[in-house]
Scaffold this active site. Structure first.
Site, mmCIF file in Angstrom:
data_model
loop_
_atom_site.group_PDB
_atom_site.id
_atom_site.type_symbol
_atom_site.label_atom_id
_atom_site.label_comp_id
_atom_site.label_asym_id
_atom_site.label_seq_id
_atom_site.Cartn_x
_atom_site.Cartn_y
_atom_site.Cartn_z
ATOM 1 C CG HIS A 150 17.426 41.073 48.785
ATOM 2 N ND1 HIS A 150 16.754 40.362 47.831
ATOM 3 C CD2 HIS A 150 17.024 40.557 49.975
ATOM 4 C CE1 HIS A 150 15.967 39.450 48.416
ATOM 5 N NE2 HIS A 150 16.103 39.551 49.700
ATOM 6 C CG HIS A 202 14.437 41.173 53.178
ATOM 7 N ND1 HIS A 202 14.341 41.604 54.482
ATOM 8 C CD2 HIS A 202 14.692 39.843 53.237
ATOM 9 C CE1 HIS A 202 14.534 40.567 55.305
ATOM 10 N NE2 HIS A 202 14.734 39.495 54.575
ATOM 11 C CD GLU A 314 12.854 31.771 53.337
ATOM 12 O OE1 GLU A 314 12.886 32.929 52.887
ATOM 13 O OE2 GLU A 314 13.867 31.131 53.627
ATOM 14 C CD GLU A 330 14.988 32.591 57.459
ATOM 15 O OE1 GLU A 330 13.904 32.789 56.882
ATOM 16 O OE2 GLU A 330 16.045 33.166 57.167
ATOM 17 C CB CYS A 332 16.851 35.013 59.782
ATOM 18 S SG CYS A 332 18.559 34.867 59.238
ATOM 19 C CB CYS A 407 20.284 35.015 55.702
ATOM 20 S SG CYS A 407 19.063 33.690 55.722
ATOM 21 C CB CYS A 408 20.581 31.478 59.660
ATOM 22 S SG CYS A 408 18.899 31.426 58.990
#
Lengths: 646, 646
Positions: A150, A202, A314, A330, A332, A407-408
């Site tokens: 990442h 990603h 996911e 999700e 996100c 992350c969200c």
């Protein structure tokens, strides 16, 4: 509307070369209604508290380690947690441009911004590299774990944050940090001799580099964004435990026929595709983006706008694989869909993109945060069973203050903080309102500057009043979107009914508007009972309840003594609006007709297809539906969007 | 039937104290029909080839490292791969007692057994410890990673293997190795001062220690098995990423109201519960096992007998959460259900356990292996979509030669190798046939030894002929199970119709049987259309097709040019049996009536619940259903067990 030209600051800045049919209007101010309250909570509660959460969770500590300003062990196991700081920073950037930000809070946020910028300067290496995970845990191993590392994803979020901070004014140097990161990325990757030919597991760097290009005018960033897009689908990443489609490396983007793999990765990548098309005019990219959006919407999107059916990866499921009880959706991914959709709307001017944007904003996205702005949910199911047993910290279907993989929350913050950018668009020919939010928007047209004031209690009430607060003395077009669910709308100008029919989702009014002119749009908010395509196995024989842009659901809290699994909905019965309790923000709730099947049930859940129908024993009961976005704000319990009809 | 007493060798040996109502009959020989062929393939193909697979995958190499007989790096990342060797070894043990094993193959297996025993002796540490993962990768860290370390799980499989090898005769010392492992476990764990008070994250040691107790008479093993059961549910293990219920440590087993968490862990644990009850008579354990089995069957079991809805944690879902398209239904979980069910059947004598056993054997279990015995599937879906995109190596819904995590293949091997133990049971009062398989079984009753010869082409044909080949000159009871789906059966003795009605699933014939007497049972194999409980959201509005114990499915291979997602089944149309192609082993297939919905479909998969019904445009087409266990043996493609009926 046609012929784009550059406009002011915003989440997306159009360059002179941009192929936007509609440009972002970013000078808005949201002053009332549902979104003003959500934004107030975001501004006063969520973003300020996130500073503490990010410190408690160790994100800042880990950056301090990279800066050599702290001792101790690296806290976070996940490699991408710098990005949570960057997304929060992006929210701070947008908030600092918000005229509703109170002075003491503004001062606090400016101090936090300055401290963060100072930290990042200290952490950044001399050649521009900046990633606490690799600097501290794997020094010397930069850019070798491209699948799960990442690094470019984190770099992308830093760049996005820097663009926001810079556009808001008063940047204490974040853009300079981000440019050094971007320059290193530009110089490190590529097909040229001595460079790394690679992509990140990603997506995010692609759209970020385009935005940096827009902010700086530096073409190298755009070229490298296009390179990263082009290099997806050539097997540069390993197969991985979820297959190569997980990171969209299974087929080149121009050849892909279906959205696949990790939903956020797929849609961040597609946002990048739209961005690169907008700046380069590469029609093959536009075609891919249109094709994949259509495939996603026709077979892989939940009624809430949520996407990504699978928990384990996911990821998107197969076409029509849209189970309610394990809908991952999700938060996100909803945000990623909004990012992608906004870009498609600007490129094409097609109302369908704004329709999905609205659906996702009011449902799949908004459900991700508690009404008090202090708790978040990662996976947004459309159904929670009676006797639900959670299976791990992110899958308990209850909102919590923070996540191990958080992350969200900051993603929600950055979108709410910039939401005024997602309401109106402009072109030389005029202004288009595609979302109905109380506030004021000003936009440049070829005729001159236009200011619109919108007053509405939408989505609770269907009346939208648009006042032309300022207008040039020339003809220009005011375009109002009519949502696809709105069968019959009525329109008036200065109190006089206007017989206007929407064409392709837009009501277009071209006039020489006098300042003070009032356009009133009436959208029908009748309750709608919605049925699924029979190919969606998980939903067959059930219906959902919608009202305006809102998807409704049943919650256990409103049905004491009844198991939701036993409930049957009767779409033929009358639906009655009523004000909901304060615990769900006074939202409009719906009283519906239904039945309750007998309980308990048999020893084996299968029987003869020609056997007796237990429905005959079901007793009538009243049902109460609440807006989906308000679910889970009372005691934990079962919930259902789709309810059997027989 | 009552009053148990010890019987001969088998997968479960009854001790004098056992609370079995029915004892295992293990002296059987399967001589014809479907299972004989599956066992021939297992014996001649699967087990011999597994020796190579286990060497290629590094399982033997890693044990060689532990034995200090090899150099190089430890190959396997997963900590439990010694257990694959042990499960294969258990299969070898049972096979060596199989009279149908050809001499050259027997010699080869005996050599492999001896070599493996020698390897294990060399690898075992002086105090009995034996686990290659910890000996090589984490020396000195034994029994500290109880959550994910699988040390007791591996020990359990070694013990089970040793019991099998020892019962088969000619044990080259495996039981001695296993006893030393078990002694170390007994001496290491417990609530006593200085011991580790802990449980393993994956149940298996419990049932294994009971079996070792049965084999050796050593009470310490039984006591420690009971201890491990008792200590579940006290939070000795961490919460973990899937929650504490993942390893059944969330609530004590006697208080649990629902099967939860990882399906294989749950059912291996329940097999241990049944085993400890059988030897101790602790009624609270029996009540828990009965309660949890009933809860599992009423709300969490697929039509195939498969269990475990979730991919992400290989776990049970909520009640009625039984989606076809993401049914995980791990092959190992089907095996665990069979292990648990066989024990419950022996304890209670209740036919319902044999019903589920049969359903699981013919469907959920048998589908786990290809017809050629060379490929396996890990997750057994009840539906594969048109355009299915696999999401990783274990979730592609195609059988493969071996897995990174290869728990299932050797598990299949050990069950097939001991399948003759799962057909008949005995008690003092007589003999019970609970599965109908061609072969010969002899059993001890109070009246004397009984020998039964069974001839049948079941499940293709419903006639079961049982010849009393040998019988004492006294009354004894022959009990024949009538499956719960068999509405009307007919029975004759020596050609004379007998008017016998099944009571609680058993037809009981108490006579003084003359040797040579022939009992003929006729089971109805009419095609059945089965409907789901309406609470199973994923299945509403659909039906499945069953015939005898077999669940059927539609495969793309039989419907060229048709998308299975578009197919509608018409249960009112006639169903016609026909012989299937050789590629699915000549299985009986069914010709059914149906329709095909128009394709392509709309841009958005939701519409008005009161809108037009596209069914009216559906065109009639013939459908072909094949036994579920044969699916995926032709070209990869879509498959469906449950088909919409409207």
């Amino acid at each position: 509307m046609s012929e784009p030209s550059p406009v002011g600051s915003g989440p997306i800045r159009a360059t002179p070369a941009s192929r936007y049919l509609l440009r972002p209007v970013t000078s808005g101010r949201i002053t009332g209604g549902l979104w003003a309250e959500r934004r107030r909570i975001n501004r006063e509660v969520s973003v300020p508290e996130a500073w503490d959460r990010l410190h408690e969770a160790g994100n800042f500590h880990d950056l301090e380690l990279a800066a050599g300003r702290s001792d101790g062990a690296y806290v976070n196991e996940l490699p991408f947690l710098d990005s949570d700081v960057y997304k929060w920073l992006e929210a701070v950037g947008w908030l600092l441009a918000d005229p509703d930000l109170a002075a003491p809070l503004a001062e606090r946020l400016r101090d936090q911004l300055a401290a963060t910028a100072e930290l990042l300067v200290a952490a950044q290496q001399s050649d521009g590299y900046l990633n606490s995970h690799f600097q501290v845990r794997f020094p010397g191993e930069r850019f070798v774990q491209l699948d799960w590392g990442h690094e470019l994803y984190c770099a992308g979020h830093l760049i996005q944050a820097a663009v926001a901070v810079h556009r808001a004014g008063g940047d204490p140097g974040v853009l300079a940090i981000a440019r050094r990161v971007a320059d290193l990325v530009v110089d490190t990757f590529g097909t040229e001799e001595g460079r790394i030919d690679g992509i990140c597991g990603h997506a995010e760097i692609e759209t970020a580099l385009v935005e940096l290009h827009r902010e700086t005018g530096d073409e190298r960033y755009l070229a490298r964004a296009a390179y990263f897009l082009d290099r997806h689908g050539h097997g540069l990443l390993p197969d991985g435990r979820f297959g190569r489609q997980y990171w969209q490396d299974h087929t080149p983007i121009r050849e892909a026929e279906a959205v696949t793999g990790h939903a956020v990765r797929q849609l961040y990548l597609l946002a990048g595709v739209a961005d690169v098309y907008a700046e380069t005019g590469d029609e093959s990219l536009r075609r891919a983006a249109e094709r994949l959006w259509a495939e996603m919407v026709a077979t892989k999107t939940y009624l809430t706008g949520g996407i990504g059916a699978h928990h384990s990866d996911e990821a998107f499921g197969d076409p029509y694989e849209l189970p309610s009880e394990r809908s991952y959706c999700e938060t996100c991914a909803a945000i990623a869909s909004i990012m992608f959709g906004q870009r498609m709307l600007m490129i094409t001017g097609e109302a369908k993109y704004a329709d999905l944007l609205e659906r996702t904003l009011y449902n799949g996205f908004l459900a991700g945060t508690s009404l008090d702005g202090q708790r978040y949910i990662y996976a947004n199911p459309l159904q929670v069973r009676d006797d639900h047993v959670g299976t791990g910290h992110d899958q308990d279907y209850a909102r919590v203050p923070w996540f191990h993989c958080a992350c969200c929350p900051p993603n929600v913050m950055r979108l709410l903080a910039s939401l005024e950018h997602y309401v109106a668009l402009s072109a030389d020919a005029g202004v288009a309102l595609h979302q109905y939010v109380t506030g004021r928007w000003t936009a440049a047209t070829a005729a001159g500057e236009v200011a619109l004031e919108v007053t509405t209690d939408y989505p609770w009430d269907g009346t939208v009043r648009v006042t032309v607060a300022d207008a040039p003395a020339a003809e220009w077009e005011l375009a109002l979107r009519v949502p696809s669910w709105a069968d019959e709308v009525s329109l008036s100008v200065d109190g006089e009914p206007v017989d206007a029919a929407a064409v392709d989702g837009w009501l277009r009014l071209t006039r020489s508007w006098a300042p003070g002119a009032v356009v009133e749009l009436q959208l029908p908010l009748d309750v709608r009972f919605t049925a699924p395509d029979p190919r969606v196995d998980a939903l067959r024989g059930s219906a959902a309840v919608e009202r305006g842009p809102l998807v409704y659901c049943l919650e256990g809290a409103d049905h004491p003594g009844t198991r939701l699994d036993d409930v049957v909905l009767d779409p033929a019965a009358a639906a009655v609006d009523q004000a909901g309790p304060e615990t769900i923000g006074g939202a409009v709730t719906l009283r519906l007709g239904g039945r309750r099947r007998p309980h308990p049930v048999g020893w084996w859940p299968y029987g003869s297809a020609t056997g007796a129908d237990e429905d005959r024993a079901a007793e009538p009961i009243p049902l109460v539906a609440v807006p989906y976005f308000t679910w889970g704000n009372r005691e934990p319990g079962p919930m259902r969007v789709w309810v059997p009809t027989s």
